[in-house]
Design a protein around this motif. Structure first.
Motif, PDB file in Angstrom:
ATOM      1  N   PRO A  36       0.841  -1.216   0.000  1.00 15.83           N
ATOM      2  CA  PRO A  36       0.000   0.000   0.000  1.00 15.83           C
ATOM      3  C   PRO A  36       0.872   1.260   0.000  1.00 15.83           C
ATOM      4  CG  PRO A  36      -0.687  -1.523   1.736  1.00 15.83           C
ATOM      5  CD  PRO A  36       0.588  -2.060   1.175  1.00 15.83           C
ATOM      6  N   GLN A  37       0.417   2.253  -0.705  1.00 17.95           N
ATOM      7  CA  GLN A  37       1.129   3.523  -0.796  1.00 17.95           C
ATOM      8  C   GLN A  37       0.343   4.599  -0.043  1.00 17.95           C
ATOM      9  OE1 GLN A  37       4.220   3.687  -2.571  1.00 17.95           O
ATOM     10  NE2 GLN A  37       3.849   1.480  -2.455  1.00 17.95           N
ATOM     11  N   ARG A  38       1.054   5.489   0.625  1.00 13.13           N
ATOM     12  CA  ARG A  38       0.417   6.612   1.319  1.00 13.13           C
ATOM     13  C   ARG A  38       1.077   7.884   0.793  1.00 13.13           C
ATOM     14  NH1 ARG A  38      -3.164   6.322   4.777  1.00 13.13           N
ATOM     15  NH2 ARG A  38      -3.853   8.174   5.833  1.00 13.13           N
ATOM     16  N   ILE A  39       0.243   8.849   0.431  1.00 11.77           N
ATOM     17  CA  ILE A  39       0.727  10.073  -0.197  1.00 11.77           C
ATOM     18  C   ILE A  39       0.186  11.280   0.558  1.00 11.77           C
ATOM     19  CG2 ILE A  39       0.704  11.447  -2.325  1.00 11.77           C
ATOM     20  CD1 ILE A  39       0.283   8.749  -3.828  1.00 11.77           C
ATOM     21  N   ALA A  40       1.026  12.294   0.705  1.00 14.27           N
ATOM     22  CA  ALA A  40       0.595  13.580   1.263  1.00 14.27           C
ATOM     23  C   ALA A  40       0.479  14.567   0.105  1.00 14.27           C
ATOM     24  CB  ALA A  40       1.601  14.097   2.286  1.00 14.27           C
ATOM     25  N   PHE A  41      -0.585  15.348   0.122  1.00 11.78           N
ATOM     26  CA  PHE A  41      -0.801  16.391  -0.893  1.00 11.78           C
ATOM     27  C   PHE A  41      -0.854  17.717  -0.136  1.00 11.78           C
ATOM     28  CE2 PHE A  41      -2.964  19.134  -3.816  1.00 11.78           C
ATOM     29  CZ  PHE A  41      -2.615  18.666  -5.077  1.00 11.78           C
ATOM     30  N   VAL A  42       0.144  18.565  -0.353  1.00 16.16           N
ATOM     31  CA  VAL A  42       0.243  19.850   0.346  1.00 16.16           C
ATOM     32  C   VAL A  42      -0.085  20.949  -0.656  1.00 16.16           C
ATOM     33  CG1 VAL A  42       1.735  21.393   1.676  1.00 16.16           C
ATOM     34  CG2 VAL A  42       2.053  18.902   1.820  1.00 16.16           C
ATOM     35  N   GLN A  43      -1.115  21.721  -0.334  1.00 10.77           N
ATOM     36  CA  GLN A  43      -1.547  22.756  -1.272  1.00 10.77           C
ATOM     37  C   GLN A  43      -1.576  24.127  -0.613  1.00 10.77           C
ATOM     38  OE1 GLN A  43      -5.450  21.223  -2.227  1.00 10.77           O
ATOM     39  NE2 GLN A  43      -6.410  22.756  -0.929  1.00 10.77           N
ATOM     40  N   SER A  44      -1.322  25.106  -1.433  1.00 13.63           N
ATOM     41  CA  SER A  44      -1.380  26.496  -1.003  1.00 13.63           C
ATOM     42  C   SER A  44      -2.830  26.963  -0.968  1.00 13.63           C
ATOM     43  CB  SER A  44      -0.588  27.350  -2.001  1.00 13.63           C
ATOM     44  OG  SER A  44      -0.882  28.710  -1.817  1.00 13.63           O
ATOM     45  N   ALA A  45      -3.158  27.779   0.024  1.00  9.16           N
ATOM     46  CA  ALA A  45      -4.514  28.344   0.125  1.00  9.16           C
ATOM     47  C   ALA A  45      -4.663  29.603  -0.722  1.00  9.16           C
ATOM     48  CB  ALA A  45      -4.845  28.669   1.586  1.00  9.16           C
ATOM     49  N   TRP A  46      -3.580  30.040  -1.338  1.00  9.72           N
ATOM     50  CA  TRP A  46      -3.617  31.216  -2.203  1.00  9.72           C
ATOM     51  C   TRP A  46      -4.249  30.810  -3.530  1.00  9.72           C
ATOM     52  CZ3 TRP A  46      -2.896  36.049  -0.911  1.00  9.72           C
ATOM     53  CH2 TRP A  46      -2.615  37.000  -1.879  1.00  9.72           C
ATOM     54  N   PRO A  68      -5.912   4.242  -3.193  1.00 12.17           N
ATOM     55  CA  PRO A  68      -7.242   4.692  -2.766  1.00 12.17           C
ATOM     56  C   PRO A  68      -7.212   6.105  -2.175  1.00 12.17           C
ATOM     57  CG  PRO A  68      -6.708   2.535  -1.839  1.00 12.17           C
ATOM     58  CD  PRO A  68      -5.463   3.053  -2.480  1.00 12.17           C
ATOM     59  N   ARG A  69      -8.296   6.814  -2.366  1.00  6.82           N
ATOM     60  CA  ARG A  69      -8.419   8.179  -1.859  1.00  6.82           C
ATOM     61  C   ARG A  69      -8.119   8.243  -0.359  1.00  6.82           C
ATOM     62  NH1 ARG A  69      -8.098  12.072   0.441  1.00  6.82           N
ATOM     63  NH2 ARG A  69      -9.326  13.959   0.403  1.00  6.82           N
ATOM     64  N   ALA A  70      -8.490   7.230   0.379  1.00  2.24           N
ATOM     65  CA  ALA A  70      -8.247   7.204   1.823  1.00  2.24           C
ATOM     66  C   ALA A  70      -6.756   7.158   2.162  1.00  2.24           C
ATOM     67  CB  ALA A  70      -8.956   6.007   2.448  1.00  2.24           C
ATOM     68  N   GLN A  71      -5.922   6.838   1.196  1.00  2.00           N
ATOM     69  CA  GLN A  71      -4.473   6.772   1.406  1.00  2.00           C
ATOM     70  C   GLN A  71      -3.774   8.083   1.050  1.00  2.00           C
ATOM     71  OE1 GLN A  71      -4.579   3.970   3.419  1.00  2.00           O
ATOM     72  NE2 GLN A  71      -2.525   3.721   2.596  1.00  2.00           N
ATOM     73  N   VAL A  72      -4.553   9.118   0.733  1.00  2.00           N
ATOM     74  CA  VAL A  72      -3.994  10.430   0.402  1.00  2.00           C
ATOM     75  C   VAL A  72      -4.461  11.423   1.458  1.00  2.00           C
ATOM     76  CG1 VAL A  72      -3.831  12.283  -1.312  1.00  2.00           C
ATOM     77  CG2 VAL A  72      -4.038   9.888  -2.068  1.00  2.00           C
ATOM     78  N   ASP A  73      -3.505  12.006   2.172  1.00  2.00           N
ATOM     79  CA  ASP A  73      -3.809  13.029   3.170  1.00  2.00           C
ATOM     80  C   ASP A  73      -3.560  14.398   2.551  1.00  2.00           C
ATOM     81  OD1 ASP A  73      -4.357  11.046   5.043  1.00  2.00           O
ATOM     82  OD2 ASP A  73      -2.301  11.060   5.834  1.00  2.00           O
ATOM     83  N   ARG A  95       5.941   8.522   7.235  1.00  2.00           N
ATOM     84  CA  ARG A  95       4.596   7.969   7.054  1.00  2.00           C
ATOM     85  C   ARG A  95       4.217   7.905   5.575  1.00  2.00           C
ATOM     86  NH1 ARG A  95      -1.270  10.117   9.115  1.00  2.00           N
ATOM     87  NH2 ARG A  95      -2.254   8.132   8.741  1.00  2.00           N
ATOM     88  N   TYR A  96       4.835   8.750   4.757  1.00  2.00           N
ATOM     89  CA  TYR A  96       4.414   8.904   3.359  1.00  2.00           C
ATOM     90  C   TYR A  96       5.450   8.337   2.400  1.00  2.00           C
ATOM     91  CZ  TYR A  96       0.994  11.805   5.581  1.00  2.00           C
ATOM     92  OH  TYR A  96      -0.009  12.237   6.399  1.00  2.00           O
ATOM     93  N   ASN A  97       4.936   7.667   1.366  1.00  2.00           N
ATOM     94  CA  ASN A  97       5.800   7.167   0.299  1.00  2.00           C
ATOM     95  C   ASN A  97       6.147   8.264  -0.689  1.00  2.00           C
ATOM     96  OD1 ASN A  97       3.672   4.819   1.016  1.00  2.00           O
ATOM     97  ND2 ASN A  97       5.740   4.010   0.741  1.00  2.00           N
ATOM     98  N   VAL A 128      12.422  10.707   0.274  1.00  2.00           N
ATOM     99  CA  VAL A 128      10.984  10.612   0.030  1.00  2.00           C
ATOM    100  C   VAL A 128      10.722  11.438  -1.223  1.00  2.00           C
ATOM    101  CG1 VAL A 128       8.672  11.186   0.868  1.00  2.00           C
ATOM    102  CG2 VAL A 128      10.411  10.355   2.470  1.00  2.00           C
ATOM    103  N   PRO A 129      10.192  10.834  -2.290  1.00  2.00           N
ATOM    104  CA  PRO A 129       9.967  11.598  -3.512  1.00  2.00           C
ATOM    105  C   PRO A 129       8.972  12.739  -3.281  1.00  2.00           C
ATOM    106  CG  PRO A 129       9.292   9.292  -3.780  1.00  2.00           C
ATOM    107  CD  PRO A 129       9.790   9.447  -2.404  1.00  2.00           C
ATOM    108  N   VAL A 130       9.338  13.901  -3.804  1.00  2.00           N
ATOM    109  CA  VAL A 130       8.499  15.096  -3.695  1.00  2.00           C
ATOM    110  C   VAL A 130       8.219  15.578  -5.112  1.00  2.00           C
ATOM    111  CG1 VAL A 130       8.346  17.460  -2.836  1.00  2.00           C
ATOM    112  CG2 VAL A 130       9.521  15.714  -1.468  1.00  2.00           C
ATOM    113  N   PHE A 131       6.943  15.819  -5.391  1.00  2.00           N
ATOM    114  CA  PHE A 131       6.518  16.237  -6.724  1.00  2.00           C
ATOM    115  C   PHE A 131       5.953  17.641  -6.653  1.00  2.00           C
ATOM    116  CE2 PHE A 131       6.455  11.737  -6.356  1.00  2.00           C
ATOM    117  CZ  PHE A 131       7.078  11.318  -7.506  1.00  2.00           C
ATOM    118  N   SER A 132       6.258  18.433  -7.666  1.00  2.00           N
ATOM    119  CA  SER A 132       5.828  19.824  -7.646  1.00  2.00           C
ATOM    120  C   SER A 132       4.807  20.139  -8.729  1.00  2.00           C
ATOM    121  CB  SER A 132       7.026  20.750  -7.838  1.00  2.00           C
ATOM    122  OG  SER A 132       6.569  22.093  -7.910  1.00  2.00           O
TER     123      SER A 132
END
Length: 185
Positions: A36-46, A68-73, A95-97, A128-132
């Protein structure tokens, strides 16, 4: 004007074949992960109405690629400048792949370059791979047409970053398996 039943059947077969190939294109079977893969999605509020398109497209595409969507925070920070520190703290948790960053930086190429460089540094330090999906347009006008253009652009970027994320995770999964098996020393 009148078609024979054979001509109509031929036309139906042709349209069914076309519909079938379109469905097949949409249902491309992507490789599955061994774990299972777990991914973090960090977004700007701007400019959230623009950045949200990236997140929505990312979530749809990454789910199609067996995460699965449940694996993305999802995390939100005030602006793009705040993304790298958040990404670094998330990466250090182990915690995140993978971690994805999304933001729209308007009229400040320096900020965008700083954010991208910091994200690369986090990736190299933590492994930890980071995508922009942090973008700074050359020209941005606060008009409905520009917002519409960038909403569409961010939707495309969201799908592209999900594809890159999934392919990288699969590649790293294989590579780490080969290293563990002693195939690569």
């Amino acid at each position: 004007m009148n078609q024979t039943s054979q001509e109509r059947a031929g036309a139906n077969d042709s349209s069914e074949l076309q519909a079938s190939s379109e469905t097949t294109e949409r249902r491309t079977e992507h490789p599955r992960f061994a774990r299972p893969q777990r991914i973090a999605f960090v977004q700007s509020a701007w400019h959230p109405e623009v950045v949200a398109e990236c997140r929505l497209a990312f979530l749809a595409e990454i789910e199609a690629r067996h995460v699965p969507r449940a694996q993305v925070d999802v995390f939100e920070v005030p602006g793009s400048f705040e993304i790298p520190l958040h990404v670094q703290l998330l990466a250090k948790t182990r915690r995140y792949n993978a971690i994805v960053a999304a933001g729209l930086v308007i009229d400040d190429e320096y900020i965008a370059e700083t954010v991208i460089k910091a994200l690369m540094d986090v990736q190299l330090r933590t492994e930890v791979p980071v995508f922009s999906a942090v973008v700074t347009p050359e020209q941005f006008h606060h008009t409905a047409a520009h917002f519409d253009f960038f909403r569409k652009h961010f939707a495309v970027m969201g799908a592209e970053v999900a594809e890159a994320c999934a392919k990288t995770l699969l590649s790293l999964e294989r590579l780490r398996g080969q290293v563990a098996a002693g195939i690569i020393g």
